[in-house]
Enzyme design. Structure first.
Site, mmCIF file in Angstrom:
data_model
loop_
_atom_site.group_PDB
_atom_site.id
_atom_site.type_symbol
_atom_site.label_atom_id
_atom_site.label_comp_id
_atom_site.label_asym_id
_atom_site.label_seq_id
_atom_site.Cartn_x
_atom_site.Cartn_y
_atom_site.Cartn_z
ATOM 1 N N LYS A 1 3.347 -38.990 -2.000
ATOM 2 C CA LYS A 1 3.711 -40.394 -1.736
ATOM 3 C C LYS A 1 3.432 -40.740 -0.287
ATOM 4 C CE LYS A 1 7.263 -40.584 -5.240
ATOM 5 N NZ LYS A 1 8.625 -40.173 -5.553
ATOM 6 N N GLN B 1 14.417 -39.923 -3.895
ATOM 7 C CA GLN B 1 13.797 -39.047 -4.897
ATOM 8 C C GLN B 1 14.867 -38.465 -5.829
ATOM 9 O OE1 GLN B 1 10.510 -38.582 -5.291
ATOM 10 N NE2 GLN B 1 10.685 -37.045 -6.884
ATOM 11 N N ASP C 1 11.520 -48.573 -6.790
ATOM 12 C CA ASP C 1 11.573 -47.848 -8.061
ATOM 13 C C ASP C 1 11.911 -48.798 -9.220
ATOM 14 O OD1 ASP C 1 11.060 -45.065 -8.139
ATOM 15 O OD2 ASP C 1 12.955 -44.626 -7.117
HETATM 16 N N1 GUN Z 1 11.459 -38.215 -9.532
HETATM 17 C C1 GUN Z 1 10.394 -38.092 -10.355
HETATM 18 N N2 GUN Z 1 9.780 -39.283 -10.507
HETATM 19 C C2 GUN Z 1 10.466 -40.184 -9.772
HETATM 20 C C3 GUN Z 1 10.325 -41.579 -9.517
HETATM 21 O O1 GUN Z 1 9.430 -42.260 -10.027
HETATM 22 N N3 GUN Z 1 11.248 -42.130 -8.688
HETATM 23 C C4 GUN Z 1 12.258 -41.413 -8.138
HETATM 24 N N4 GUN Z 1 13.110 -42.053 -7.340
HETATM 25 N N5 GUN Z 1 12.420 -40.120 -8.347
HETATM 26 C C5 GUN Z 1 11.530 -39.509 -9.162
#
Ligand code: GUN
Length: 296
Positions: free
Chosen positions: A55, A99, A122
């Site tokens: 990311k 996350q 998100d």
């Molecule tokens: N963990 C795995 N995929 C994601 C996601 O798309 N967003 C978040 N916040 N955590 C994750």
């Protein structure tokens, strides 16, 4: 023998990232805005570390500011909430992503609820869930279903009147996917573990979105000839000869015999998630600054 066209999510995601990069440049040139994305990682889960690294890298490549906050596994809920409040108040931060999963001492829903909905890239905050559900237009939409929608729109052009079956009812994929397809005027069925005669339900679908997290659960002979299959699953399974491989929620080889187009695993939906996160960050920055969101 594969008959279906393979939907190349890797290439499609690269296209989204390129458009996001152009939008960022336009925001810098016209308005002096550099969108910023903050990612918070609590603990040392190896898969989460890889996601967060990717990311950060892709955020920088798109010309945005990337802020990363690593907190120890022993972080208290109070400390994490304090970090979220700090990021809510920081004008450089347009998007916040905590996350998941979080360590067990932390109440995930309390943390998601603390994020300013306008920075919730998100799309997990109940305010954004409500905005999406009511079609109010200003929702930040969860990245994976948004990626699926963009690929389907690209494939079909207009989705209206299509029969869509979403297999799986999670808050992260199934439910927002239902809302997005409904908004594009599909007739949508959400199937799940208690659905009666799932094969018969799937056989009605022009569009199948599989998001159950069970390896190869959707069988190829459930797919109506000519249907389009979007496979959200990423499951690691043991190979009979030793070692492991990634498979989706759909039995790929047999489904490709019937489908007109299908996403592979890996290289289908997966790369779209981060691309849509970057897109959401630009959208959030534009909303916060009251400027029009460039085409992406
Ligand atoms: N963990 C795995 N995929 C994601 C996601 O798309 N967003 C978040 N916040 N955590 C994750």
């Amino acid at each position: 023998m594969t008959k279906a066209a393979i939907i190349d999510g890797k290439a499609f995601a690269a296209g989204v990232r390129e458009r996001v990069g152009k939008a960022v440049q336009e925001l810098k040139d016209k308005h002096g805005i550099t969108p910023g994305l903050a990612v918070v990682l609590v603990g040392e889960d190896p898969a989460s570390q890889v996601y967060v690294r990717n990311k950060g890298k892709q955020t920088l490549e798109a010309g945005m500011e990337s802020l990363e906050f690593k907190m120890p596994e022993t972080t208290t809920q109070e400390d994490l909430l304090a970090k979220v409040h700090e990021l809510n108040a920081d004008p450089k931060v347009n998007g916040i992503l905590v996350q998941l999963p979080l360590p067990k001492q932390i109440d995930e829903s309390a943390v998601l609820a603390a994020i300013n909905p306008d920075k919730d890239v998100d799309g997990f905050h109940v305010v954004n869930v409500g905005r999406l559900n009511t079609g109010s237009g200003d929702a930040l939409v969860p990245c994976t279903p948004l990626g699926c929608l963009l690929m389907l729109r690209d494939h079909f052009g207009d989705l209206s009147g299509k029969n869509a079956v979403v297999v799986g009812r999670s808050n992260i994929v199934g439910k927002p996917m239902f809302n997005l397809l409904l908004q594009d005027s599909c007739t949508v069925t959400v199937a799940h573990s208690r659905t009666k005669d799932l094969p018969a339900v799937v056989r009605e679908a022009d569009i199948v979105v599989a998001a159950v997290g069970r390896p190869e659960m959707v069988k190829g002979d459930w797919i109506k000839p000519g249907a389009v299959v979007i496979d959200v699953g990423i499951n690691r399974i043991e190979k009979p000869e030793g070692g492991t491989r990634l498979v989706g929620d759909v039995e790929f080889a047999s489904a490709a015999e019937n489908a007109s187009a299908i996403t592979p695993v890996p290289g289908g939906v997966g790369p779209m998630t981060i691309a849509c996160l970057l897109r959401n960050t630009v959208t959030a920055a534009c909303n916060q600054h009251g400027v029009d969101t460039p085409e992406m």
